[in-house]
Write an enzyme that holds these catalytic residues in place. Sequence first.
Site, short mmCIF file in Angstrom:
data_model
loop_
_atom_site.label_atom_id
_atom_site.label_comp_id
_atom_site.label_asym_id
_atom_site.label_seq_id
_atom_site.Cartn_x
_atom_site.Cartn_y
_atom_site.Cartn_z
CG ASP A 49 39.96 46.52 34.38
OD1 ASP A 49 40.24 45.31 35.08
OD2 ASP A 49 39.93 46.38 33.03
NE ARG A 107 36.13 43.68 33.62
CZ ARG A 107 35.42 42.80 34.31
NH1 ARG A 107 34.37 42.47 33.88
NH2 ARG A 107 35.82 42.16 35.38
CB CYS A 142 39.19 32.66 38.89
SG CYS A 142 38.60 33.62 37.25
C1 LIG Z 1 39.96 38.55 36.71
S1 LIG Z 1 39.30 39.97 36.21
C2 LIG Z 1 39.71 41.15 37.73
C3 LIG Z 1 38.64 41.00 38.84
C4 LIG Z 1 39.02 41.91 39.85
N1 LIG Z 1 40.40 41.81 40.28
C5 LIG Z 1 38.30 41.70 41.21
O1 LIG Z 1 38.53 41.41 42.25
O2 LIG Z 1 37.01 42.43 41.12
C6 LIG Z 1 40.74 40.61 35.18
C7 LIG Z 1 40.40 42.07 34.57
O3 LIG Z 1 41.72 42.05 33.81
C8 LIG Z 1 41.21 43.14 32.97
N2 LIG Z 1 42.31 43.18 32.19
C9 LIG Z 1 42.63 42.28 30.83
N3 LIG Z 1 43.52 42.67 30.15
C10 LIG Z 1 44.41 43.61 31.08
C11 LIG Z 1 45.90 44.30 30.86
N4 LIG Z 1 46.44 44.05 29.74
N5 LIG Z 1 45.79 45.36 32.01
C12 LIG Z 1 44.76 45.40 32.83
N6 LIG Z 1 43.81 44.93 33.01
C13 LIG Z 1 43.60 43.95 31.89
C14 LIG Z 1 39.99 42.87 32.53
O4 LIG Z 1 39.30 43.95 31.94
C15 LIG Z 1 39.16 42.36 33.79
O5 LIG Z 1 38.69 43.40 34.44
#
Ligand SMILES: C[S@@+](CC[C@H](N)C(=O)[O-])C[C@H]1O[C@@H](n2cnc3c(N)ncnc32)[C@H](O)[C@@H]1O
Length: 549
Positions: A135, A140, A233
């Site tokens: 992440d 997080r 989502c």
């Molecule tokens: C929808 S949440 C993920 C939820 C997770 N897959 C779960 O099931 O618990 C999206 C995540 O993408 C991360 N994020 C945002 N931009 C990103 C990037 N460029 N590369 C990797 N992660 C990223 C955010 O910090 C966030 O934790």
Amino acid sequence: MSVTLPPLFLERMQTLLGEEYPDFVVSYDHPRFAGIRINTLKISPEAFAELTPFELKPVPWCETGYYIDEGQKPGKHPYYHAGLYYIQEPSAMAPAEALDVQPGDRVLDLCAAPGGKSTQIAARLQGQGVLVTNDISEMRTKALAKNIELYGVKNAVVLNESPERILQAFPGYFNKILIDAPCSGEGMFRKDEDMARQWEKHSVEVCSVMQRDILKSAAGMLAPGGTIVYSTCTFAPEEDEAQIAEFLTLNPDFEVVPLPAKWGLAKGRPDWLYPPYMKVEKGEYTEASAAQTGDAGRLWPHRIQGEGHFVAVLRHTGETGQPGRTQSRNQDRDFSEQHQEEQEQELDQGSAWLTIQPAPTAQSALSSRAAKDKTRQANKGKGKGRGRRQESAGAGAVQDQQELLAAWRLFAGQNLSDTAGMTGYPVFFGTNLYLSPLTPDQLNGLKTVRPGWYVGTVKNGRFVPGQPLAAALKPGESLRSVQLSLEEGEAVRYLKGETLQLPESRLVRLNDSLPKGYVLVGVGDYSLGWGKWQDGMLKNEYPAGWRWT
Ligand SMILES: C[S@@+](CC[C@H](N)C(=O)[O-])C[C@H]1O[C@@H](n2cnc3c(N)ncnc32)[C@H](O)[C@@H]1O
């Protein structure tokens, strides 16, 4: 309506959904759906059904997923602390199922925190193959690492990196990639009113740009014939069908694999690629790409029992085993086969992969010539630099590492049974020892939060086993264990950090081990952490940060 929804969001959904719109809006008056997913690294759904305190109703699209009634408190139960289930919104169980992970796969979960889908993937891997879970948010990744540890995952590496930098290290490496993309979260409005308050048209645009970049990097990390699952989502077509249509237009060697037409799953909407408010000209996508977005799937809150998701399965059409589309270090045919072969070759050549055979006595652990040789091999080239947070290994550090490995062997010999599967590449962060599914060189230069399974550290010359080691062990894998009772409150008292009075007769001891020493403490058959037994007392070794409050 109990949730206040942004007027612009409602306007757009009305344009898109037409006749279906009233049903969609009414769904916001209904209570949200709560779920748990059984962690099959620890327990089967059948065994859980025997001991569960909750009313369970199966989630149709996930064999290990169950609805539970709102108002139950699954996070306040010793079985939660034993990692028997993950609390997960039911529609969020769909993407990792669609990835169809098999034991031995090489899987990357790119946007993984706090780890719902990573723990689901790890359960499907059953300890075989590799999970790289990442992440971009440092904060997080703390929750992500904790969940990987709590759920007893042995073969995962946790990164805190940008997808571009992971691509530099792993071109064409993974055969399964999950992108659970950062999104405007329209499917979260019923669960989390803050998401509704923070939503604005702008967030759809900002997220679209991030999603495009993440998809691009993921394509470069996929091995020929591999699969990417892209999910959000949110309902906005800019973040869903439009991302897929653009990706397919730019990458004609991918196709969308249709999701099963059952369980109330709806099809993707190619007809939403050009709604009036989207700034795209007709013809921006190839016709074939646009049409294929119909094979993606949508989970709608008014059609299924869940909050809503978009899922697209993107398969690379190249043949597995053919030379890669990218400069892959690993153009392989069968991943589990190859991983095993690589490990065997390395063993033949006397290099790093380590299988810790618990030594029967302290003497033999320390004097074993073979063990020393392997330790030397394991430390070969350690000064070349590794993960950014790893200590540089000068002569002193190599010496420390040899001592750490010797202490670990001694601990394993005195405390673990030979059924405990202790394999991996040893990776050292200071005095902490991890067993990793990847070589230290593969992690070189990457911001690594956990390089693998944390087994322990050395303090005052003694090996101190880690909490993640306990969380991934089963009672028969430790020479001393104890099953605390649920009904009499023993398990909760342990989880609160209390010392327990425990007669020797309660200890389960294998191989004539002495009663004094480290004990794997469990609630029933399911491990919680370590304790140290002596003279009728069980000293509590459960870490302060994990305690029941
Ligand atoms: C929808 S949440 C993920 C939820 C997770 N897959 C779960 O099931 O618990 C999206 C995540 O993408 C991360 N994020 C945002 N931009 C990103 C990037 N460029 N590369 C990797 N992660 C990223 C955010 O910090 C966030 O934790």
